[in-house]
Enzyme design. Sequence first.
Site, PDB file in Angstrom:
ATOM      1  N   GLY A 191       0.830  -1.195   0.000  1.00  0.00           N
ATOM      2  CA  GLY A 191       0.000   0.000   0.000  1.00  0.00           C
ATOM      3  C   GLY A 191       0.867   1.247   0.000  1.00  0.00           C
ATOM      4  N   SER A 192       0.373   2.270   0.652  1.00  0.00           N
ATOM      5  CA  SER A 192       1.040   3.569   0.589  1.00  0.00           C
ATOM      6  C   SER A 192       2.393   3.574   1.279  1.00  0.00           C
ATOM      7  CB  SER A 192       0.147   4.634   1.246  1.00  0.00           C
ATOM      8  OG  SER A 192      -1.064   4.715   0.516  1.00  0.00           O
TER       9      SER A 192
END
Lengths: 370, 632
Positions: free
Chosen positions: B324-325
Site C-alpha cells: 500500500g502507501s
Amino acid sequence: MNIILRWLLDLLQRFTRTLDWPLLAALVALMGIGLAVLYSAGGHSQAMLTAQALRYGVGLGALWLLSRVPLVALRGITPLGYALSLLPLVAVLFMGTGRHGQHWINLGVFYLQPSELMKLSLPMMTAWYLNRAPLPPRFTGVLAGLAIVGLPTGLIMLQPDLGTAVLVAASGLFVLYLAGMSWWWFAAALGALAAAAPVAWFWLLMPYQKDRLLMFLDPEQDPLGAGWNIIQSKIAIGAGGLRGMGWGQGSQSHLNYVPEHTTDFIFAVLAEEFGWLGVMVTLSLYLFVVARCLWIAAQARDGFGRLVAGALGLSLFVYVLVNGGMISGLLPVVGVPMPLLSYGGTAAVSLLAGLGVVMSVRAHGGARRA
Amino acid sequence: MRQQRRVRNPGAEAEQFRRRALIGFVGVVLAMAGLAGWYFKLQVIDHGDYVRRSEANRIKPRPVVPGRGLIYDRQGRILADNVPAYRLEVTPEEAGDLDRLLDGLGQIFVLDPAEVERFRAERRVNRGFRALTLKLRVSDDEAARFAVDRWRFPGVEVVPYLNRRYPYGALFAHVIGYVGRTDEDDVGRYGGNQVLYPHTGRTGLERSYEEALRGAIGYEQVETNVEGRALATLGRVPATAGADLRLSIDLDLQQAMVDAFGDMQGSAVAVDPSTGQVLGMVSLPSFDPNLFVNGISHTDYRQLMDDPARPLFNRNVLGGGPPGSTIKPFVALAGVDSGLRTPTDGVFSTGEFFIPGQRRGYRDASRGAGWTELRDSISRSVNYYYYKLAYDMGIERFADYMHRYGFGQPTGIDLVGENTGVVPSLAYKASRSREPWYAGETVIAGIGQGYWIATALQLARGTAAIANGGELHPLRLVAERKTAYDQPWSPVAGEPAPRISDNAAHIRAVQEGMEATIHGRGTATRMAQGASYRMAGKTGTAQRIGRRGAANLDPRTLPYHLRHQALFVGYAPAEHPTIALAVVVEHGGYGGATAAPIARRIFDAWVLRQGTDAIGAPAIAVGPTGVEGTAP
C-alpha cells in the site's frame, strides 16, 4: 593351670585324632580360595559368602563326624545308605524342580540334589558288594557291580542330568577298576559306547544337550546363543594371562559376560583374576588331595575302605578335569561344579562327607583286617 | 556259593590295588598336565588375543549428547533454556515381546496412544539394538514406580535428558520457534547422528541455527556389562556444547510490541537502523512453543490448526501482502534517483489520474490535493503523484529500483523459509499469465497495489535504510554467539550493506516527507500528540489478499477476513534514529487509524526507556559464569 591346658589338649586330641591333617589342610586351602573367588565373583555379596561358609562348616562337621565313625559301621550301613539314596532319586522324577530338568527336591529348609548323595553312596555300595568276594571280581561280580552302578545312573539320566550321571557312574566304575576288573571290560565298554552314541543322539539326549555338544564342537557358530558361555568363559580365562588381572579385577565375570560365574563357571573367574599361576596352585591342591586319598587307600588294609578311598579320590579328579575342561572349551559343557569352589550346598557337603569317609579309612582302616 | 570256595589273598589284593592306583594316579597326573597345558595355551600363549576380545566386550563407546545452546535476549535474559527431565527408552532387541512389554509399561507410565503408535512405527524402521524413546517427560512419580519394577523390564530404561523450555512462551514463538522430537526426516536432513539428539529445531531460530545450537556429540568409553548397562567411564571424547546465541531482540521491547497490538492481529518488526539488527519481531496471535517440545497432543494441534486467526502462521517470515502507501517513500526516492523528478518538482493532483488515451481514471483518496511535490506526496499520501510517477518511470525501471530497496528479495534474516515477496514486473506477470502487461498495472504498482507482495521484514529493512541515510543492512536476529562458557561472545559478522541511494539530499527529502507525515500536515499527525521526540513515518492501507483491481473495491463491504490491512512504517527519533519499524495490522481498516497508534506505543517503549542499549554494554552479565560480552 597346666593341668587344665593339658586336659584341654587331650580333649582336642581325642576329638581330632581321626582327622588326616595334610588332607584337611589342602581342603581348607581350597575352601579359602573358593571363598576368596566367590567374594569377587559374587559382587562382594556378604550373604553369599556367609551362606557358602556355612555350607563349608556343615561339610566340615560331616567330615569330622564321618571320620570318627568306625569303618565297620560305615560298611554296615552302606546297603541301607544306597537304598535311601535311591529313594529321592525316584522321588525327584515326580516332584523335583530345576531349569533343564528335575534335579532338586525342595525340602523347605534347603534344596536337596539327590544325585549328590549318590556320589558317595554309590562307590561305597559298589565297594561293599565287590569286597564280599575275593578280588579281582569274577564275571558275575562285575555284572552285579555294573547293575549297582547302572540303576542310579539311569535314574539320574532320566532327570535328565547327563553330567552328574556320567560322574556318578564314574565313581562306581573306579571301584570296579581299582578292584581289579579285567581290562577287557574297559575295551568292551568303549566299543559299546561307540555303538550306543548314535542311539543316544537320536533317542536319549534332550535338545539342549545336543546343543551343548554341538557347541562344544564349534562354539563360534552361535556366538550369541548356545556358544556364548564357552566363548565368554574362554575369553575370561585367556584374558587372565600368567599372573591374572588381580583379585576383584576380572572384567569378564564382573560385567556378567561369564554366565553362572559363581557356580559352574567360577573357575573361569579364578583363572581371569589369578592367572595361570593361580590355576596351577589350585590344580596342585586338587592333585595333592587326589594323591593323598590314593595314598591313604594304598595304606589301608581293609579292602572296602581301600576301594572307597581310592574311588573317591579319582572321582574328585574327574570333577576337576570335567569342570576345568568344559569351561575352557576342552570338553562339552555338562553341568558339573568345581569341587569346593563353586557356590552351592549339596555338592560341597557331599564332597566333604566323602573325604570324611576317606579319613575314617585312614583312622580305622588299618585296625581291622577283612 | 562259588565265591566262598575262592580263597582271599589280602596281600595280592593290596598289591593289585596299589598297581591299579598307581596307574590311575599316573593317568590323573597326565590329565592334569594336559589341563594345565591347555590353560597355559589360553592364558599365556593366546593371552593377547583374548585380552583384546575382552576389552572389546566390555568397553563400548557411548554417545554424550551436549546440552542445546541457550538463547538470550540482548540484555542477557534467557529466552530458551534446558531443564533436566527423564525419558523412557526401550531397546527392542532386549525387551522381547513388544505387546506384553507395552502392556506392562502401561501399568506404570501414562502412555499416550499417539506416542505408542509413533514408537511402533519407529520400531518397524529401526534395527532392534538401538534404544527408542517411548515417552518423553517421565514424571518423578512414574520414575519412582519404575525403579521398583525395573527388573521386570530388560532393555527398558529411564534416561535423563535436557528438555527445551521457553520461559516466555508465546512471546517469542515466531522468533525462536520451537524444537520437536527428532524423527526420521531430521535424520535425513542432518545425518544419522541427529537421532542421538532428543530434539531438533522445527521453526524459527531453533531451526535455522539447529547445527550450531545442538553442538557436537562426544563419546565416552563406557565399561558395560552383558546387558549393556554402563558401569564405569574409562575415557571420553568430550562433547562440544551447543553454541549460545545472543539475540539483538530486546525482551522489553518485544513485550511492548505485543502489548501495543492489544487484541489486534498482525505483525511488526523493529530494527536498529544502524546495524540491521532486529530489536523486536512479533506475529500475532501467537502460541505456546512449549507445547511442541515433546510432541504436541492431537487436541492441542487441532485447536491451533483450526483457529481462523492462524496463530501458527509466522506473518513476518511467511506472510506478506501489498505494501500500500507505505511504498511511497521508496517510489519517491526512485523518482528522484532516476532523474524523473527533483525533490521540488510538483504535479497538480486533480484527484483522478488518467492514462493518456484511456477513459478509466485512477482515483485519489485525497480528492485533489492540488500542487504536490515530493514531501507533500509522502506526508499527505497523494496517489496522483505516484500514479503519474510510476507511469512515467515504466514498470521495468520501477521494478529495478524496488529491488534495489530490498523488495522482492530476502532480507537476510536468519530464519528459514523467508517469503521473498513480489515486485510487480514484466517477468513476474509473464511467469503467471499469458496476458500482456497493461499500463494500468504500472499505475497501481506506484501506490503499492496490484501484484505487489512485500513483507513486514522488507518494509522494516527498507525503512531502516531511509532512516540511516541509505545503507540497506541485511536483517539479523542473532547478534553474538559463543561456543563455551569460558569463551567470549563473538559477534556474528555483518554482511556488507549496499547503499540504496548515492544522493544524501534525495534521502533527506524523503525523510522530511516522512517526518511531515507525523509532525506536519500528514496522515498520522494524531500520532505525534504528546510526544517528546520527533518521529518519521508513512501510513498505508492494503488489500490482504488482493491481486488485481484491488483499488476498485470498497473496503467496508468486504468480508472481515479480506478487509484491508493497516500498515505503518517509520523510525524514531527522527534526528538520530535508533529504531525503524514496520507494523501490519490485519483487518485494521486504515493505517493512520490503527497501525500508527501501535507504532507510537512501540516507539515510546524504545525511545523513552533507553533505546540506545548497545549489545555488550558493560552492565550486562550473561550466562552462568557472568562472562561479559564484547562489544561488536
